[in-house]
Design a protein around this motif. Structure first.
Motif, PDB file in Angstrom:
ATOM      1  N   LEU A 112      10.719   2.680  -9.570  1.00 43.01           N
ATOM      2  CA  LEU A 112      10.326   3.131  -8.240  1.00 43.01           C
ATOM      3  C   LEU A 112       9.486   2.006  -7.640  1.00 43.01           C
ATOM      4  O   LEU A 112       8.390   1.711  -8.123  1.00 43.01           O
ATOM      5  N   LEU A 113      10.019   1.348  -6.611  1.00 45.16           N
ATOM      6  CA  LEU A 113       9.413   0.146  -6.041  1.00 45.16           C
ATOM      7  C   LEU A 113       8.752   0.467  -4.709  1.00 45.16           C
ATOM      8  O   LEU A 113       9.395   0.974  -3.790  1.00 45.16           O
ATOM      9  N   ILE A 114       7.459   0.162  -4.612  1.00 44.77           N
ATOM     10  CA  ILE A 114       6.712   0.324  -3.365  1.00 44.77           C
ATOM     11  C   ILE A 114       6.343  -1.071  -2.873  1.00 44.77           C
ATOM     12  O   ILE A 114       5.702  -1.837  -3.594  1.00 44.77           O
ATOM     13  N   THR A 115       6.770  -1.423  -1.676  1.00 46.63           N
ATOM     14  CA  THR A 115       6.418  -2.729  -1.134  1.00 46.63           C
ATOM     15  C   THR A 115       6.376  -2.671   0.385  1.00 46.63           C
ATOM     16  O   THR A 115       7.174  -1.965   1.011  1.00 46.63           O
ATOM     17  N   SER A 116       5.426  -3.425   0.968  1.00 46.68           N
ATOM     18  CA  SER A 116       5.347  -3.568   2.415  1.00 46.68           C
ATOM     19  C   SER A 116       6.124  -4.792   2.893  1.00 46.68           C
ATOM     20  O   SER A 116       6.172  -5.066   4.093  1.00 46.68           O
ATOM     21  N   ASP A 117       6.698  -5.521   1.941  1.00 45.28           N
ATOM     22  CA  ASP A 117       7.469  -6.730   2.225  1.00 45.28           C
ATOM     23  C   ASP A 117       8.926  -6.315   2.390  1.00 45.28           C
ATOM     24  O   ASP A 117       9.648  -6.120   1.413  1.00 45.28           O
ATOM     25  N   PRO A 140       3.717  -5.079   9.093  1.00 43.11           N
ATOM     26  CA  PRO A 140       4.052  -5.997  10.193  1.00 43.11           C
ATOM     27  C   PRO A 140       3.356  -5.636  11.502  1.00 43.11           C
ATOM     28  O   PRO A 140       2.940  -6.536  12.249  1.00 43.11           O
ATOM     29  N   ASN A 141       3.209  -4.339  11.794  1.00 41.13           N
ATOM     30  CA  ASN A 141       2.518  -3.938  13.022  1.00 41.13           C
ATOM     31  C   ASN A 141       1.059  -4.373  12.989  1.00 41.13           C
ATOM     32  O   ASN A 141       0.520  -4.884  13.981  1.00 41.13           O
ATOM     33  N   LEU A 154      -1.063  -7.328  15.221  1.00 38.96           N
ATOM     34  CA  LEU A 154      -2.378  -7.123  15.825  1.00 38.96           C
ATOM     35  C   LEU A 154      -3.335  -8.231  15.399  1.00 38.96           C
ATOM     36  O   LEU A 154      -4.053  -8.813  16.221  1.00 38.96           O
ATOM     37  N   LEU A 155      -3.345  -8.548  14.118  1.00 37.50           N
ATOM     38  CA  LEU A 155      -4.206  -9.620  13.617  1.00 37.50           C
ATOM     39  C   LEU A 155      -3.871 -10.949  14.287  1.00 37.50           C
ATOM     40  O   LEU A 155      -4.762 -11.712  14.667  1.00 37.50           O
ATOM     41  N   PHE A 156      -2.585 -11.214  14.462  1.00 35.82           N
ATOM     42  CA  PHE A 156      -2.174 -12.476  15.073  1.00 35.82           C
ATOM     43  C   PHE A 156      -2.661 -12.572  16.515  1.00 35.82           C
ATOM     44  O   PHE A 156      -2.996 -13.658  16.996  1.00 35.82           O
ATOM     45  N   ARG A 157      -2.708 -11.436  17.213  1.00 33.37           N
ATOM     46  CA  ARG A 157      -3.243 -11.449  18.584  1.00 33.37           C
ATOM     47  C   ARG A 157      -4.736 -11.806  18.555  1.00 33.37           C
ATOM     48  O   ARG A 157      -5.223 -12.549  19.411  1.00 33.37           O
ATOM     49  N   VAL A 158      -5.443 -11.273  17.561  1.00 31.06           N
ATOM     50  CA  VAL A 158      -6.864 -11.600  17.419  1.00 31.06           C
ATOM     51  C   VAL A 158      -7.040 -13.081  17.088  1.00 31.06           C
ATOM     52  O   VAL A 158      -7.901 -13.763  17.658  1.00 31.06           O
ATOM     53  N   VAL A 159      -6.213 -13.604  16.166  1.00 33.64           N
ATOM     54  CA  VAL A 159      -6.284 -15.021  15.801  1.00 33.64           C
ATOM     55  C   VAL A 159      -6.003 -15.898  17.014  1.00 33.64           C
ATOM     56  O   VAL A 159      -6.674 -16.914  17.245  1.00 33.64           O
ATOM     57  N   ASP A 160      -5.024 -15.499  17.810  1.00 30.90           N
ATOM     58  CA  ASP A 160      -4.699 -16.269  19.017  1.00 30.90           C
ATOM     59  C   ASP A 160      -5.867 -16.271  19.992  1.00 30.90           C
ATOM     60  O   ASP A 160      -6.166 -17.295  20.626  1.00 30.90           O
ATOM     61  N   LYS A 161      -6.565 -15.147  20.101  1.00 32.86           N
ATOM     62  CA  LYS A 161      -7.744 -15.078  20.965  1.00 32.86           C
ATOM     63  C   LYS A 161      -8.845 -16.003  20.450  1.00 32.86           C
ATOM     64  O   LYS A 161      -9.497 -16.713  21.235  1.00 32.86           O
ATOM     65  N   LEU A 162      -9.058 -15.997  19.139  1.00 38.12           N
ATOM     66  CA  LEU A 162     -10.076 -16.880  18.551  1.00 38.12           C
ATOM     67  C   LEU A 162      -9.737 -18.346  18.807  1.00 38.12           C
ATOM     68  O   LEU A 162     -10.613 -19.162  19.102  1.00 38.12           O
ATOM     69  N   LYS A 163      -8.463 -18.656  18.679  1.00 35.08           N
ATOM     70  CA  LYS A 163      -7.999 -20.022  18.946  1.00 35.08           C
ATOM     71  C   LYS A 163      -8.280 -20.406  20.403  1.00 35.08           C
ATOM     72  O   LYS A 163      -8.804 -21.499  20.677  1.00 35.08           O
ATOM     73  N   LEU A 202       5.060   2.489   6.906  1.00 34.09           N
ATOM     74  CA  LEU A 202       3.869   1.840   7.415  1.00 34.09           C
ATOM     75  C   LEU A 202       2.655   2.294   6.614  1.00 34.09           C
ATOM     76  O   LEU A 202       2.697   3.284   5.894  1.00 34.09           O
ATOM     77  N   VAL A 203       1.559   1.547   6.740  1.00 32.81           N
ATOM     78  CA  VAL A 203       0.332   1.938   6.064  1.00 32.81           C
ATOM     79  C   VAL A 203      -0.072   3.332   6.523  1.00 32.81           C
ATOM     80  O   VAL A 203      -0.037   3.645   7.714  1.00 32.81           O
ATOM     81  N   GLY A 204      -0.431   4.179   5.554  1.00 30.57           N
ATOM     82  CA  GLY A 204      -0.756   5.566   5.865  1.00 30.57           C
ATOM     83  C   GLY A 204       0.412   6.503   5.670  1.00 30.57           C
ATOM     84  O   GLY A 204       0.276   7.718   5.835  1.00 30.57           O
TER      85      GLY A 204
END
Length: 505
Positions: free
Chosen positions: A452-457, A172-173, A177-186, A288-290
């Motif tokens: 053993l469940l691994i998910t970022s969702d 989600p973090n 960040l990606l959404f801020r970039v998308v908003d800038k592109l828009k 989080l990733v990492g």
């Protein structure tokens, strides 16, 4: 102003009409969602737009002029950038070389390494990514590789940017960040096409929507502000979609762990990890990733070195040498997060993909595997998991993402595993198939499988897990019993991730 338009586009494969007179319009300064179930035609449409496939009917217009692309290179040169759901980074190249692959800077006829570092660094900084441009892409996590793909697409300064499941494997973090970039592109006047199965993200960042069902556009250019989530789902599935309801399931807390880690440290950097999974229990790994979740799973399978501590299977200390050892001697299976590269043989039939884990059991004299015995096993799991195929001879690479994931799962069930590690089970899978997967995982645990469940969702984690083990920096931050109340659990998980030090359960 309409930057790009697809009108009445048709694409036919042998026996399949993948696109049936699809319409799509992308406006400057707008983010447009492309939605549909797996197999609805979304990825096929993107491949037509980017020149990977030639349409069999209809036309494409860029700035009002009809265009025809014979290759992705031609499409990119015209100003259309794309981030595909399947990663397209070249393993032998660095991050910087991959980002600038279409326009590598040269000096006196040689590749200019200094210019690559500077230019690639600019696009990494645009995404606020702290990644060395000289780093080999083979060292990246799945999420880091996805973000590098986005930097690569931005580097051609596309006026039209197509994002196919860009947040499927990021946190989600990172998504924020990606959404801020998308908003800038828009705001810069570019047109962005956003493909996602995460409807909460769609409603957060998109302005308009096209919905595909069975290769046809059932809604083209509708304003999202005029639609509810339920209305969108109904358009996708063709009927009212009922929310998932799982039956009660009890876990015997007195049963001994089937899988247990005691003070485990690894060469990857895990330190003093304790973990236990009982029969019929779903234990979730979240972070989080990492955080080191997938890396820990791979260490359990012998793919990374365990440097300290003890792994116990059914109460006995073991040293697992490799995946084959894990499966045949300890009944441990692993559904990988990277199904296209590690989970499924794309250029092999479904039958071979499912039966590969049991060939030793089916093999007769001189290594012969009876076709009849293989077919019977395959038919059992195709029916049990509801895998949609034309025949067992169909190549796995021609299946939708959801059906590929079912094939990946089927091979471990066929091997009669008792412990199953499932890594990101529903990445890139539509809402109805995701519900089916959740029900399947729940039923497997109800039948005694230790999972053993691994998910970022996080909603998926709260739906399924009996306990949530939270990881950060390759260490366990703490453990939470799951009461399946999303608001309460999500707050507890996030607090634990950002807590100072290690928190006890």
């Amino acid at each position: 102003m309409t930057l790009f338009r697809a009108e009445q586009v048709v694409k036919v494969f042998p026996g399949v009409r993948a696109l049936d007179r699809v319409d799509l319009a992308l406006e400057a300064g707008s983010v447009h969602a492309l939605l549909g179930e797996n197999g609805a035609g979304k990825s096929t449409l993107i491949k037509v737009v980017t020149g990977l496939y030639r349409p069999d009917g209809g036309r494409l217009l860029l700035d009002g002029r009809e265009v025809s692309f014979g290759s992705p290179h031609e499409s990119a040169a015209a100003g259309i950038g794309v981030v595909h759901q399947e990663r397209n980074l070249i393993p032998g190249f660095t991050v910087g070389e991959n980002i600038l692959l279409q326009k590598l800077p040269t000096s006196r006829g040689l590749v200019d390494r200094t210019a690559i570092r500077a230019e690639a660094g600019r696009w990494l900084a645009e995404l606020e990514l702290d990644i060395d441009p000289d780093r080999p892409v083979t060292e990246l996590s799945v999420a880091q590789a996805q973000l590098v793909e986005i930097a690569k697409a931005l580097s051609v300064e596309s006026r039209v940017l197509l994002l196919d499941e860009p947040t499927a494997s990021i946190t989600p973090n990172e998504a924020a960040l990606l959404f801020r970039v998308v908003d800038k592109l828009k705001n810069d006047g570019r047109a962005v096409l956003f493909v996602s199965h995460k409807l909460e993200e769609v409603f957060q960042i998109c302005d308009t929507v096209t919905v595909l069902r069975d290769g046809a556009s059932v809604l083209s250019g509708g304003a999202l502000a005029d639609l509810t989530r339920d209305q969108v789902v109904d358009l996708m599935v063709g009927r009212t979609h009922e929310a998932l309801s799982l039956p009660p399931r009890a876990v015997d807390a007195t049963a001994g762990p089937v899988l247990e880690l005691r003070g485990v440290s690894t060469a990857t950097g895990h330190a003093d990890v304790d973990l236990a999974v009982r029969p019929g229990e779903i234990v979730g790994l979240y972070g989080l990733v990492g955080a080191g979740r997938s890396e820990l799973a791979k260490a359990l399978l012998g793919l990374d070195r365990i440097t300290a501590g003890e792994v116990r299977v059914r109460g006995k200390a073991v040293r697992i040498r490799n995946v084959r050892d894990a499966l045949h001697n300890h009944r441990i299976g692993y559904v990988t997060e990277n199904r296209k590269e590690e989970g499924v043989f794309l250029e092999q039939p479904v039958s071979r993909n499912i039966a590969v884990t049991i060939w030793d059991r089916l093999r007769k004299a001189l290594g012969y595997v009876p076709a009849k015995a293989e077919a019977a096993t395959v038919a059992t799991y195709v029916e049990q998991l509801g895998i949609r195929i034309a025949s067992p001879a169909q190549y796995a690479g021609t299946l939708s993402g959801g059906n590929q994931q079912k094939v990946s799962l089927a091979k471990w069930l066929a091997a009669q595993t008792e412990i199953l590690i499932i890594d990101e089970p529903t990445v890139g899978i539509d809402v109805r198939t995701k519900d089916a997967f959740h029900t399947l995982i729940w039923d497997l645990a109800s039948n005694g499988l230790a999972i053993l469940l691994i998910t970022s969702d996080l909603p998926e984690m709260v739906t399924l897990a009996d306990r949530v083990v939270v990881m950060r920096d390759h260490a366990v931050q703490g453990e939470l019993p799951n009461d399946h109340d999303y608001d309460r659990m999500s707050q507890q998980v996030i607090r634990l991730i950002h807590a100072e030090g290690t928190t006890a359960a």
